[in-house]
Design a protein around this motif. Structure first.
Motif, PDB file in Angstrom:
ATOM      1  N   ARG A 197      55.561 145.354  39.109  1.00  0.00           N
ATOM      2  CA  ARG A 197      54.584 145.812  40.118  1.00  0.00           C
ATOM      3  C   ARG A 197      53.677 144.681  40.587  1.00  0.00           C
ATOM      4  NH1 ARG A 197      51.581 150.928  37.799  1.00  0.00           N
ATOM      5  NH2 ARG A 197      50.557 150.787  39.828  1.00  0.00           N
ATOM      6  N   GLN A 198      53.524 143.614  39.794  1.00  0.00           N
ATOM      7  CA  GLN A 198      52.652 142.496  40.152  1.00  0.00           C
ATOM      8  C   GLN A 198      53.267 141.556  41.189  1.00  0.00           C
ATOM      9  OE1 GLN A 198      52.562 139.300  36.996  1.00  0.00           O
ATOM     10  NE2 GLN A 198      53.800 140.817  35.885  1.00  0.00           N
ATOM     11  N   ILE A 199      54.582 141.659  41.414  1.00  0.00           N
ATOM     12  CA  ILE A 199      55.261 140.724  42.311  1.00  0.00           C
ATOM     13  C   ILE A 199      55.026 141.132  43.763  1.00  0.00           C
ATOM     14  CG2 ILE A 199      57.482 139.706  42.966  1.00  0.00           C
ATOM     15  CD1 ILE A 199      58.497 140.276  40.173  1.00  0.00           C
ATOM     16  N   PRO A 200      54.504 140.240  44.613  1.00  0.00           N
ATOM     17  CA  PRO A 200      54.308 140.568  46.029  1.00  0.00           C
ATOM     18  C   PRO A 200      55.648 140.838  46.720  1.00  0.00           C
ATOM     19  CG  PRO A 200      53.119 138.566  45.424  1.00  0.00           C
ATOM     20  CD  PRO A 200      54.044 138.881  44.291  1.00  0.00           C
ATOM     21  N   GLU A 201      55.585 141.658  47.763  1.00  0.00           N
ATOM     22  CA  GLU A 201      56.808 141.980  48.493  1.00  0.00           C
ATOM     23  C   GLU A 201      57.336 140.759  49.221  1.00  0.00           C
ATOM     24  OE1 GLU A 201      59.583 143.312  48.571  1.00  0.00           O
ATOM     25  OE2 GLU A 201      58.784 145.356  48.697  1.00  0.00           O
ATOM     26  N   SER A 202      58.646 140.700  49.363  1.00  0.00           N
ATOM     27  CA  SER A 202      59.315 139.605  50.064  1.00  0.00           C
ATOM     28  C   SER A 202      60.370 140.209  50.971  1.00  0.00           C
ATOM     29  CB  SER A 202      59.957 138.647  49.046  1.00  0.00           C
ATOM     30  OG  SER A 202      60.841 137.755  49.678  1.00  0.00           O
TER      31      SER A 202
END
Length: 495
Positions: A197-202
């Motif tokens: 959940r901590q990973i920004p969208e790409s």
């Protein structure tokens, strides 16, 4: 889709890949390679428990890899357009649903369709997870950190496959039974979602116009499904049966439609322009072939169970060297990549895999001798894949344009999935077809020591394993042809 979800990077978001995010990615990967792949060892046990015919179980075993291969490219492309993190989450949700269907498939009329549907969902989950997690590694990890992250990703996939026979056999032998494997698998997906959940969208292609290539998707699905039925059920249907020839004709027509659709589609399922890069081409072809050698594990484990009378758990324990060597040496493959570039460690890895298969082919020896040979062979198999894994993965990633990393990674992983699906399916089909009567030609040339009551199983194993040896040889040839000694702009160039 709003263009505000454009390509994220460490520079624009401030996020840099960290170990907890990487753990979430690796957990997503192991849901397939560690858990879903347990069926290669415990398939006969599952079939007996729920009353499923073994030929149907052979289909179930191959279904997840097949569906992963069929949808992995389009799901990778959807990640590029709509968000790679979202697609990984979707994959985890599909895995939870598929795993629970299998876990709660009770003996009776519903057991077979529940297991088949569960395997399909697990395959689609892998198709969503593999390319988008690889693309996220390319976005949020750089240089040596990316190579380390790729090594960890490879431990999740290749290392997971090394532990799968041991884990599956052990869990199946406990009071919890084989169903607990798939319940734990669903829980691992939950943990993956929480950590990622901590990973920004790409989403580098957010807002790009274009229609989904349904002609390519449908024609590929129909063609591969027809071919899989012919491969897995050919001995049951009979080579002279019109149904077998009709299915093969369906495959050929669907393949022709697929090629035509891809050449005309503005946004094709498979972008053939990627193959202008010979390094990507060589990595993809050898990836398909070396994954096909997974059939050697399936057949050899069935030989140990069918000819030596071992339980699934005992046979699985013999593969401990596979798990230990691939996990212990996969970072060595990373160091070899940094020093020599990808070509040499890929070749060395394939040669070691080939040697391991040749040892497993010695089914003519005494049971005690074959058990020892199998233990050595499994260790060598893990060592070979450890040398191969990171160099070929990094070679494929490094030669993909950034905005096509998801779709390109999808095609690259499609080669993995289809290689495993057809390698296992063909080797298992050969073994199943010959395991009752054997092959007289083999017995006439090679003297089989010890017990003769299991001769058919041993002959069948030798022939099935010989097929996987041919795949390893073909992988060596593809690397020799397509992968240059030094790759321009690669960190090891000029070393």
């Amino acid at each position: 889709m709003n263009a505000t979800i454009a390509e994220s990077s460490a520079d624009s978001t401030g996020f840099k890949g960290n170990d907890s995010a990487l753990l979430g990615i690796v957990l997503a990967v192991v849901t397939f390679w560690l858990f879903a792949q347990t069926t290669m060892n415990i398939g006969p046990l599952m079939a007996d428990d729920v009353g499923m015919p073994m030929p149907v179980m052979n289909i179930a075993i191959s279904l997840s890899a097949l569906f992963s291969g069929m949808f992995i490219v389009v799901l990778g492309g959807l990640g590029d357009r709509f968000g790679r993190v979202k697609v990984v989450f979707l994959g985890n949700i599909l895995n939870i649903a598929g795993s629970l269907l299998i876990a709660f498939a009770i003996d009776g009329a519903l057991a077979t369709p529940m297991i088949l549907l569960g395997r399909i969902l697990q395959g689609m989950a892998a198709g969503a997870i593999m390319p988008s997690t690889m693309a996220l590694l390319k976005v949020y990890w750089d240089g040596a950190q990316r190579q380390r992250a790729v090594s960890m990703w490879s431990i999740g996939s290749w290392g997971g496959s090394g532990l799968t026979a041991i884990f599956g056999g052990f869990m199946a032998s406990t009071m919890f039974g084989w169903r607990s494997i798939f319940i734990i698998c669903a829980l691992v997906s939950v943990a993956s979602i929480l950590l990622m959940r901590q990973i920004p969208e790409s989403a580098p292609l957010a807002g790009r116009p274009g229609k989904t290539d349904w002609a390519g998707i449908i024609s590929m699905a129909v063609g591969l499904a027809a071919l899989l039925i012919v491969v897995t059920q050919g001995s049951t249907i009979g080579s002279a049966n019109l149904l077998a020839w009709g299915l093969f004709a369906v495959f050929l027509v669907a393949f022709g439609v697929f090629i035509n659709a891809e050449l005309k589609a503005p946004y094709p399922l498979v972008d053939f322009k990627l193959f202008k890069n010979t390094v990507f081409t060589g990595a993809t072809i050898s990836n398909f072939l070396i994954n096909g050698t997974a059939g050697a594990l399936t057949v050899s484990l069935w030989v140990l169970q069918g000819a030596a009378g071992m339980s699934a758990a005992t046979a699985g324990y013999l593969t401990v060297g596979y798990a230990v060597f691939i996990i212990a040496f996969i970072r060595v493959g990373e160091k070899l990549l940094q020093r020599f570039g990808p070509r040499r460690p890929m070749l060395w890895g394939c040669l070691i895999v080939l040697l391991s298969i040749l040892l497993l082919m010695a089914t003519h020896t005494l049971q005690s001798q074959y058990t020892m040979l199998a233990m050595v062979a499994y260790s060598l198999f893990g060592l070979g894949l450890a040398f191969y894994a990171t160099p070929f993965t990094d070679a494929a990633l490094a030669n993909l344009p950034g905005d096509r990393a998801g779709a390109g990674s999808g095609f690259y992983k499609m080669a993995s999935s289809l290689g495993a699906a057809f390698g296992v399916a063909i080797a298992a089909a050969i073994f199943t077809a010959l395991s009752d009567a054997g092959l007289a030609a083999v017995g006439a040339v090679i003297e089989f020591s010890g017990r003769q009551d299991n001769l058919a199983v041993r002959e069948a194993g030798m022939v099935g394993l010989a097929f996987t040896a041919l795949m390893a040889i073909a992988a060596l040839v593809s690397i020799t042809i397509f992968i240059p000694e030094q790759i321009k702009d690669h960190p090891a160039a000029g070393a």
